[in-house]
Write a protein that holds these residues in place. Structure first.
Motif, PDB file in Angstrom:
ATOM      1  N   ARG A  68       0.822  -1.206   0.000  1.00 54.32           N
ATOM      2  CA  ARG A  68       0.000   0.000   0.000  1.00 54.32           C
ATOM      3  C   ARG A  68       0.858   1.257   0.000  1.00 54.32           C
ATOM      4  N   THR A  69       0.275   2.368  -0.239  1.00 45.40           N
ATOM      5  CA  THR A  69       0.987   3.619  -0.416  1.00 45.40           C
ATOM      6  C   THR A  69       1.883   3.913   0.774  1.00 45.40           C
ATOM      7  N   PHE A  70       3.166   3.927   0.506  1.00 49.43           N
ATOM      8  CA  PHE A  70       4.163   4.117   1.554  1.00 49.43           C
ATOM      9  C   PHE A  70       4.052   5.488   2.196  1.00 49.43           C
ATOM     10  N   SER A  71       3.787   6.489   1.399  1.00 49.59           N
ATOM     11  CA  SER A  71       3.892   7.862   1.885  1.00 49.59           C
ATOM     12  C   SER A  71       2.852   8.223   2.933  1.00 49.59           C
ATOM     13  N   VAL A  72       1.821   7.417   3.104  1.00 52.57           N
ATOM     14  CA  VAL A  72       0.809   7.756   4.108  1.00 52.57           C
ATOM     15  C   VAL A  72       1.162   7.191   5.476  1.00 52.57           C
ATOM     16  N   TYR A  73       2.194   6.376   5.539  1.00 52.04           N
ATOM     17  CA  TYR A  73       2.541   5.712   6.789  1.00 52.04           C
ATOM     18  C   TYR A  73       3.660   6.429   7.528  1.00 52.04           C
ATOM     19  N   ALA A  74       3.498   6.533   8.829  1.00 52.01           N
ATOM     20  CA  ALA A  74       4.629   6.868   9.676  1.00 52.01           C
ATOM     21  C   ALA A  74       5.524   5.635   9.757  1.00 52.01           C
ATOM     22  N   MET A  75       6.810   5.871   9.907  1.00 50.75           N
ATOM     23  CA  MET A  75       7.766   4.771   9.926  1.00 50.75           C
ATOM     24  C   MET A  75       8.610   4.833  11.187  1.00 50.75           C
ATOM     25  N   GLY A  76       9.060   3.661  11.593  1.00 51.01           N
ATOM     26  CA  GLY A  76       9.860   3.620  12.806  1.00 51.01           C
ATOM     27  C   GLY A  76      10.954   2.573  12.726  1.00 51.01           C
ATOM     28  N   TRP A  77      11.944   2.745  13.578  1.00 53.85           N
ATOM     29  CA  TRP A  77      12.991   1.744  13.778  1.00 53.85           C
ATOM     30  C   TRP A  77      12.970   1.324  15.247  1.00 53.85           C
ATOM     31  N   PHE A  78      13.100   0.041  15.442  1.00 60.82           N
ATOM     32  CA  PHE A  78      13.172  -0.547  16.772  1.00 60.82           C
ATOM     33  C   PHE A  78      14.361  -1.493  16.797  1.00 60.82           C
ATOM     34  N   ARG A  79      14.773  -1.898  17.982  1.00 60.53           N
ATOM     35  CA  ARG A  79      15.864  -2.856  18.072  1.00 60.53           C
ATOM     36  C   ARG A  79      15.656  -3.797  19.247  1.00 60.53           C
ATOM     37  N   GLN A  80      16.244  -4.960  19.108  1.00 67.44           N
ATOM     38  CA  GLN A  80      16.184  -5.947  20.184  1.00 67.44           C
ATOM     39  C   GLN A  80      17.563  -6.541  20.372  1.00 67.44           C
ATOM     40  N   ALA A  81      18.134  -6.273  21.517  1.00 69.78           N
ATOM     41  CA  ALA A  81      19.439  -6.823  21.859  1.00 69.78           C
ATOM     42  C   ALA A  81      19.257  -8.218  22.454  1.00 69.78           C
ATOM     43  N   GLY A  88      18.727 -11.124  24.721  1.00 69.87           N
ATOM     44  CA  GLY A  88      18.243 -11.233  26.084  1.00 69.87           C
ATOM     45  C   GLY A  88      17.429 -10.056  26.570  1.00 69.87           C
ATOM     46  N   LYS A  89      17.119  -9.124  25.677  1.00 72.31           N
ATOM     47  CA  LYS A  89      16.368  -7.939  26.081  1.00 72.31           C
ATOM     48  C   LYS A  89      15.095  -7.808  25.258  1.00 72.31           C
ATOM     49  N   GLU A  90      14.186  -6.980  25.731  1.00 67.26           N
ATOM     50  CA  GLU A  90      12.964  -6.727  24.994  1.00 67.26           C
ATOM     51  C   GLU A  90      13.223  -5.749  23.854  1.00 67.26           C
ATOM     52  N   ARG A  91      12.369  -5.812  22.874  1.00 62.60           N
ATOM     53  CA  ARG A  91      12.467  -4.874  21.769  1.00 62.60           C
ATOM     54  C   ARG A  91      12.186  -3.459  22.273  1.00 62.60           C
ATOM     55  N   GLU A  92      12.956  -2.493  21.779  1.00 62.92           N
ATOM     56  CA  GLU A  92      12.793  -1.121  22.225  1.00 62.92           C
ATOM     57  C   GLU A  92      12.717  -0.162  21.050  1.00 62.92           C
ATOM     58  N   PHE A  93      12.067   0.943  21.293  1.00 60.51           N
ATOM     59  CA  PHE A  93      11.943   1.998  20.304  1.00 60.51           C
ATOM     60  C   PHE A  93      13.287   2.675  20.098  1.00 60.51           C
ATOM     61  N   VAL A  94      13.588   2.992  18.823  1.00 59.90           N
ATOM     62  CA  VAL A  94      14.809   3.716  18.483  1.00 59.90           C
ATOM     63  C   VAL A  94      14.483   5.087  17.905  1.00 59.90           C
ATOM     64  N   SER A  95      13.638   5.085  16.857  1.00 65.96           N
ATOM     65  CA  SER A  95      13.360   6.342  16.180  1.00 65.96           C
ATOM     66  C   SER A  95      12.098   6.202  15.350  1.00 65.96           C
ATOM     67  N   ALA A  96      11.464   7.326  15.046  1.00 65.27           N
ATOM     68  CA  ALA A  96      10.281   7.327  14.194  1.00 65.27           C
ATOM     69  C   ALA A  96      10.237   8.620  13.396  1.00 65.27           C
ATOM     70  N   ILE A  97       9.485   8.553  12.297  1.00 67.98           N
ATOM     71  CA  ILE A  97       9.369   9.710  11.421  1.00 67.98           C
ATOM     72  C   ILE A  97       7.937   9.776  10.896  1.00 67.98           C
ATOM     73  N   ALA A  98       7.392  10.980  10.850  1.00 68.01           N
ATOM     74  CA  ALA A  98       6.034  11.164  10.359  1.00 68.01           C
ATOM     75  C   ALA A  98       5.946  10.880   8.862  1.00 68.01           C
ATOM     76  N   TRP A  99       4.735  10.735   8.370  1.00 66.02           N
ATOM     77  CA  TRP A  99       4.536  10.371   6.970  1.00 66.02           C
ATOM     78  C   TRP A  99       5.177  11.362   6.012  1.00 66.02           C
ATOM     79  N   ASN A 100       5.208  12.635   6.404  1.00 61.35           N
ATOM     80  CA  ASN A 100       5.760  13.664   5.521  1.00 61.35           C
ATOM     81  C   ASN A 100       7.209  14.013   5.872  1.00 61.35           C
ATOM     82  N   GLY A 101       7.777  13.336   6.830  1.00 61.29           N
ATOM     83  CA  GLY A 101       9.167  13.573   7.190  1.00 61.29           C
ATOM     84  C   GLY A 101       9.407  14.812   8.026  1.00 61.29           C
ATOM     85  N   LEU A 102       8.359  15.530   8.368  1.00 60.13           N
ATOM     86  CA  LEU A 102       8.540  16.805   9.055  1.00 60.13           C
ATOM     87  C   LEU A 102       8.751  16.664  10.559  1.00 60.13           C
ATOM     88  N   SER A 103       8.378  15.524  11.100  1.00 62.05           N
ATOM     89  CA  SER A 103       8.572  15.296  12.532  1.00 62.05           C
ATOM     90  C   SER A 103       9.370  14.016  12.725  1.00 62.05           C
TER      91      SER A 103
END
Length: 121
Positions: free
Chosen positions: A27-40, A42-57
């Motif tokens: 589906r249309t990529f540009s309407v979605y906010a995107m994020g990166w997460f990581r899991q080390a 023995g640890k739980e997955r954690e939030f790393v970064s996110a970006i709004a659909w238009n890249g402004l935030s």
């Protein structure tokens, strides 16, 4: 449905840099906010970064603020994570994710399978 495929992981020495990419299809990529997460190990997955659909935030975990930069190219259906000044504690599987809307808890609707980043000391 959105399919996400991460790339760019690998082995790097402490202090080095890597750029992760996440290619989206479906589906249309540009309407979605995107994020990166990581899991080390023995640890739980954690939030790393996110970006709004238009890249402004953009949003970052405190642990990566000032070292990592998230960006997106809607024409290429791709989101990036530039990682600088890497530390051994950044070692993890990094996951790309997509959301119809960003929420305070960064809940995501679609996930990639991850790419491994290993930072040696």
């Amino acid at each position: 449905q959105v399919q996400l495929v991460e790339s760019g992981g690998g082995l790097v020495q402490a202090g080095g840099s890597l750029r992760l990419s996440c290619a989206a299809s479906g589906r249309t990529f540009s309407v979605y906010a995107m994020g990166w997460f990581r899991q080390a190990p023995g640890k739980e997955r954690e939030f790393v970064s996110a970006i709004a659909w238009n890249g402004l935030s953009t949003y970052y975990a405190d642990s990566v603020k000032g070292r990592f930069t998230i960006s997106r190219d809607n024409a290429k259906n791709t989101v990036y994570l530039q990682m600088n000044s890497l530390k051994p504690e950044d070692t993890a599987v990094y996951y790309c994710a997509a959301a119809r809307a960003l929420t305070p808890g960064y809940a995501m609707d679609y996930w990639g399978k991850g790419t491994l980043v290993t930072v040696s000391s």
